[in-house]
Design a protein around this motif. Structure first.
Motif, PDB file in Angstrom:
ATOM      1  N   ASP A  51     -33.409 -30.661  10.292  1.00 19.28           N
ATOM      2  CA  ASP A  51     -33.117 -31.637   9.241  1.00 19.28           C
ATOM      3  C   ASP A  51     -31.723 -32.227   9.412  1.00 19.28           C
ATOM      4  O   ASP A  51     -30.857 -31.640  10.065  1.00 19.28           O
ATOM      5  N   ASP A  52     -31.496 -33.368   8.768  1.00 16.69           N
ATOM      6  CA  ASP A  52     -30.164 -33.961   8.685  1.00 16.69           C
ATOM      7  C   ASP A  52     -29.531 -33.531   7.373  1.00 16.69           C
ATOM      8  O   ASP A  52     -30.168 -33.577   6.315  1.00 16.69           O
ATOM      9  N   ALA A  78     -24.274 -25.116  10.988  1.00 18.79           N
ATOM     10  CA  ALA A  78     -25.680 -24.902  10.648  1.00 18.79           C
ATOM     11  C   ALA A  78     -25.907 -25.066   9.159  1.00 18.79           C
ATOM     12  O   ALA A  78     -24.963 -25.039   8.354  1.00 18.79           O
ATOM     13  N   ASP A  79     -27.160 -25.228   8.796  1.00 19.60           N
ATOM     14  CA  ASP A  79     -27.576 -25.265   7.396  1.00 19.60           C
ATOM     15  C   ASP A  79     -27.095 -24.007   6.686  1.00 19.60           C
ATOM     16  O   ASP A  79     -27.372 -22.889   7.122  1.00 19.60           O
ATOM     17  N   GLY A  80     -26.346 -24.189   5.588  1.00 26.72           N
ATOM     18  CA  GLY A  80     -25.747 -23.055   4.899  1.00 26.72           C
ATOM     19  C   GLY A  80     -26.739 -21.993   4.444  1.00 26.72           C
ATOM     20  O   GLY A  80     -26.577 -20.805   4.758  1.00 26.72           O
ATOM     21  N   PRO A  81     -27.782 -22.367   3.682  1.00 29.89           N
ATOM     22  CA  PRO A  81     -28.751 -21.365   3.239  1.00 29.89           C
ATOM     23  C   PRO A  81     -29.437 -20.634   4.396  1.00 29.89           C
ATOM     24  O   PRO A  81     -29.678 -19.422   4.312  1.00 29.89           O
ATOM     25  N   LEU A  82     -29.732 -21.337   5.488  1.00 30.77           N
ATOM     26  CA  LEU A  82     -30.347 -20.656   6.630  1.00 30.77           C
ATOM     27  C   LEU A  82     -29.388 -19.662   7.255  1.00 30.77           C
ATOM     28  O   LEU A  82     -29.785 -18.564   7.663  1.00 30.77           O
ATOM     29  N   ASN A  83     -28.130 -20.043   7.333  1.00 28.33           N
ATOM     30  CA  ASN A  83     -27.132 -19.124   7.871  1.00 28.33           C
ATOM     31  C   ASN A  83     -27.034 -17.868   7.012  1.00 28.33           C
ATOM     32  O   ASN A  83     -26.910 -16.746   7.529  1.00 28.33           O
ATOM     33  N   GLN A  84     -27.118 -18.047   5.709  1.00 24.72           N
ATOM     34  CA  GLN A  84     -27.060 -16.889   4.814  1.00 24.72           C
ATOM     35  C   GLN A  84     -28.295 -16.006   4.999  1.00 24.72           C
ATOM     36  O   GLN A  84     -28.206 -14.779   4.967  1.00 24.72           O
ATOM     37  N   SER A  85     -29.457 -16.625   5.192  1.00 19.54           N
ATOM     38  CA  SER A  85     -30.681 -15.836   5.358  1.00 19.54           C
ATOM     39  C   SER A  85     -30.686 -15.058   6.664  1.00 19.54           C
ATOM     40  O   SER A  85     -31.306 -14.000   6.768  1.00 19.54           O
ATOM     41  N   THR A 117     -35.125  -9.967  14.886  1.00 12.16           N
ATOM     42  CA  THR A 117     -35.315 -10.019  13.429  1.00 12.16           C
ATOM     43  C   THR A 117     -35.126 -11.405  12.830  1.00 12.16           C
ATOM     44  O   THR A 117     -35.528 -11.633  11.686  1.00 12.16           O
ATOM     45  N   TRP A 118     -34.523 -12.344  13.584  1.00  7.89           N
ATOM     46  CA  TRP A 118     -34.327 -13.698  13.040  1.00  7.89           C
ATOM     47  C   TRP A 118     -34.271 -14.710  14.171  1.00  7.89           C
ATOM     48  O   TRP A 118     -33.557 -14.533  15.166  1.00  7.89           O
ATOM     49  N   LEU A 119     -35.044 -15.794  14.002  1.00 11.86           N
ATOM     50  CA  LEU A 119     -35.000 -16.939  14.905  1.00 11.86           C
ATOM     51  C   LEU A 119     -34.981 -18.211  14.067  1.00 11.86           C
ATOM     52  O   LEU A 119     -35.504 -18.214  12.943  1.00 11.86           O
ATOM     53  N   PRO A 120     -34.402 -19.297  14.563  1.00  9.82           N
ATOM     54  CA  PRO A 120     -34.389 -20.548  13.793  1.00  9.82           C
ATOM     55  C   PRO A 120     -35.803 -21.009  13.463  1.00  9.82           C
ATOM     56  O   PRO A 120     -36.703 -20.915  14.305  1.00  9.82           O
ATOM     57  N   PRO A 121     -36.033 -21.502  12.255  1.00 12.78           N
ATOM     58  CA  PRO A 121     -37.358 -22.046  11.919  1.00 12.78           C
ATOM     59  C   PRO A 121     -37.777 -23.184  12.841  1.00 12.78           C
ATOM     60  O   PRO A 121     -38.969 -23.374  13.090  1.00 12.78           O
ATOM     61  N   ASN A 122     -36.813 -23.952  13.334  1.00  8.88           N
ATOM     62  CA  ASN A 122     -37.103 -25.049  14.256  1.00  8.88           C
ATOM     63  C   ASN A 122     -37.437 -24.466  15.627  1.00  8.88           C
ATOM     64  O   ASN A 122     -36.545 -24.113  16.408  1.00  8.88           O
ATOM     65  N   LYS A 123     -38.728 -24.367  15.942  1.00 10.83           N
ATOM     66  CA  LYS A 123     -39.158 -23.729  17.186  1.00 10.83           C
ATOM     67  C   LYS A 123     -38.652 -24.457  18.426  1.00 10.83           C
ATOM     68  O   LYS A 123     -38.464 -23.841  19.472  1.00 10.83           O
ATOM     69  N   CYS A 127     -35.386 -21.715  22.304  1.00  9.13           N
ATOM     70  CA  CYS A 127     -34.989 -21.396  23.674  1.00  9.13           C
ATOM     71  C   CYS A 127     -33.479 -21.539  23.850  1.00  9.13           C
ATOM     72  O   CYS A 127     -32.819 -20.663  24.416  1.00  9.13           O
ATOM     73  N   GLU A 128     -32.934 -22.647  23.383  1.00  4.75           N
ATOM     74  CA  GLU A 128     -31.492 -22.869  23.509  1.00  4.75           C
ATOM     75  C   GLU A 128     -30.699 -21.849  22.701  1.00  4.75           C
ATOM     76  O   GLU A 128     -29.647 -21.367  23.141  1.00  4.75           O
ATOM     77  N   TYR A 129     -31.211 -21.514  21.525  1.00  6.55           N
ATOM     78  CA  TYR A 129     -30.541 -20.550  20.662  1.00  6.55           C
ATOM     79  C   TYR A 129     -30.480 -19.171  21.327  1.00  6.55           C
ATOM     80  O   TYR A 129     -29.408 -18.541  21.401  1.00  6.55           O
ATOM     81  N   VAL A 130     -31.601 -18.692  21.831  1.00  5.86           N
ATOM     82  CA  VAL A 130     -31.635 -17.371  22.461  1.00  5.86           C
ATOM     83  C   VAL A 130     -30.828 -17.375  23.754  1.00  5.86           C
ATOM     84  O   VAL A 130     -30.129 -16.394  24.071  1.00  5.86           O
ATOM     85  N   ALA A 131     -30.878 -18.467  24.509  1.00 11.50           N
ATOM     86  CA  ALA A 131     -30.081 -18.557  25.730  1.00 11.50           C
ATOM     87  C   ALA A 131     -28.595 -18.424  25.420  1.00 11.50           C
ATOM     88  O   ALA A 131     -27.834 -17.795  26.161  1.00 11.50           O
TER      89      ALA A 131
END
Length: 339
Positions: free
Chosen positions: A149-150, A200-207, A215-221, A225-229
């Motif tokens: 999201d923006d 990052a999105d504040g609420p997502l960062n808190q979650s 135990t946690w991956l970004p909802p944006n599938k 790949c970039e996140y785990v890398a």
């Protein structure tokens, strides 16, 4: 006598004629046997018209197709997962955010604290607070990679939390996987390393909390790949280990993108988005170090704090006072930019 002999001779000749004519008389009888010349016996050798198929021999020396998974390409994040040590999670005992130094510091000495560095790097259409030498981000738009999201960012007590700075490898997770044995300088560098930081999105960062890849991956599938890398790169750089569940989760995500490269850096711009070039060439060196850490130390102004090598000055640090928090945002950080 002669007449008798003649009679006998005539009788013998008649017998010979009878014996010769017998075969001729029998030639009209039907044939009951099969002549060998007209009906040959079947031959055991196959004829040319109906060849017997010959089985194709199976080669024993020809190589067989490989049955194992091909080796992953060097330099990819998937290949790097195999380089991580796998251990159990250590106790969280003793963890405190302050173990990683005050938040946020100007570790690269570019005149801006780390939070504003990352906001300036990750936001677009950025505006800066006046009289901060284009250092303190006042507003901007985040194309959030965690949610897709923006998000509009507006600096303020009630709005700043909409965009937060996430430690991709959480500080608590690092504490439980090797950071307990580090010295203060290494933990401070880790907490402010741009490679380990994303707006990052504040609420997502808190979650997310201190979750790892298991135990946690970004909802944006599309960003996983970039996140785990990035997590793999940070853990390799700082020699942090992973749990078995974390290792397997990393491998599962990166198996879907086997060509994903391992990031090596994600530098921040200078004030106002300027390219500072090599940090070694531009990072200012303090003229002298603080000579005391006594709680009674004071700085007449930010110029004095920067000259002493103590800026930015955080609430709780020796010499901090509200008069040094010149931008008036109440974030507890004074002298955020070099005068």
């Amino acid at each position: 006598m002669l007449s008798i002999v003649a009679a006998l001779a005539l009788a013998g000749l008649g017998g010979c004629d009878a014996s010769v004519e017998q075969p001729a008389a029998s030639s009209d009888a039907p044939v009951t046997s099969t002549p060998a010349a007209t009906t040959p016996a079947p031959s055991p050798v196959p004829s040319a018209e109906t060849p017997t198929p010959t089985p194709t021999p199976t080669p024993t020396s020809a190589p067989t197709a490989p049955t194992t998974t091909p080796t992953t390409a060097p330099g990819t994040a998937l290949a790097a997962v195999a380089e991580l040590d796998v251990k159990g999670r250590a106790p969280r005992t003793g963890y405190d955010r302050d173990e990683f130094g005050p938040a946020w510091q100007d570790v690269d000495r570019n005149g801006c604290d780390t939070r504003n560095d990352i906001l300036g790097r990750d936001l677009v259409d950025v505006g800066y607070k006046p009289s901060t030498r284009e250092c303190v981000v006042a507003y901007g738009t985040l194309h959030d990679r965690y949610s897709g999201d923006d998000i509009d960012f507006v600096r303020g007590q009630d709005t700043s939390t909409a965009v937060q700075i996430d430690h991709v490898v959480a500080l608590s997770d690092a504490w439980q996987k090797g950071a307990q044995r580090w010295d203060d300088a290494r933990r401070t560098a880790f907490a402010n390393d741009p490679l380990n930081l994303l707006a990052a999105d504040g609420p997502l960062n808190q979650s997310k909390g201190d979750g790892d890849a298991a135990t946690w991956l970004p909802p944006n599938k599309a960003f996983r790949c970039e996140y785990v890398a990035r997590q793999v790169a940070v853990k390799l750089d700082y020699d942090l280990w992973v749990t078995r569940a974390e290792h397997d989760a990393m491998a599962r995500v990166l198996a879907t993108c086997p060509k994903q490269k391992l990031p090596t850096s994600d530098p921040v711009p200078g004030p106002g988005g300027a390219d500072l070039g090599s940090p070694k060439a531009t990072a200012p060196k303090p003229t002298k170090k603080p000579t005391t850490t006594n709680a009674d130390v004071t700085y007449a102004n930010c110029a004095a704090a920067w000259e002493a090598g103590a800026a930015p000055v955080h609430a709780g640090d020796p010499g901090y006072s509200r008069k040094l928090d010149r931008d008036g945002d109440g974030d507890g950080v004074g002298c955020e930019w070099a005068p």
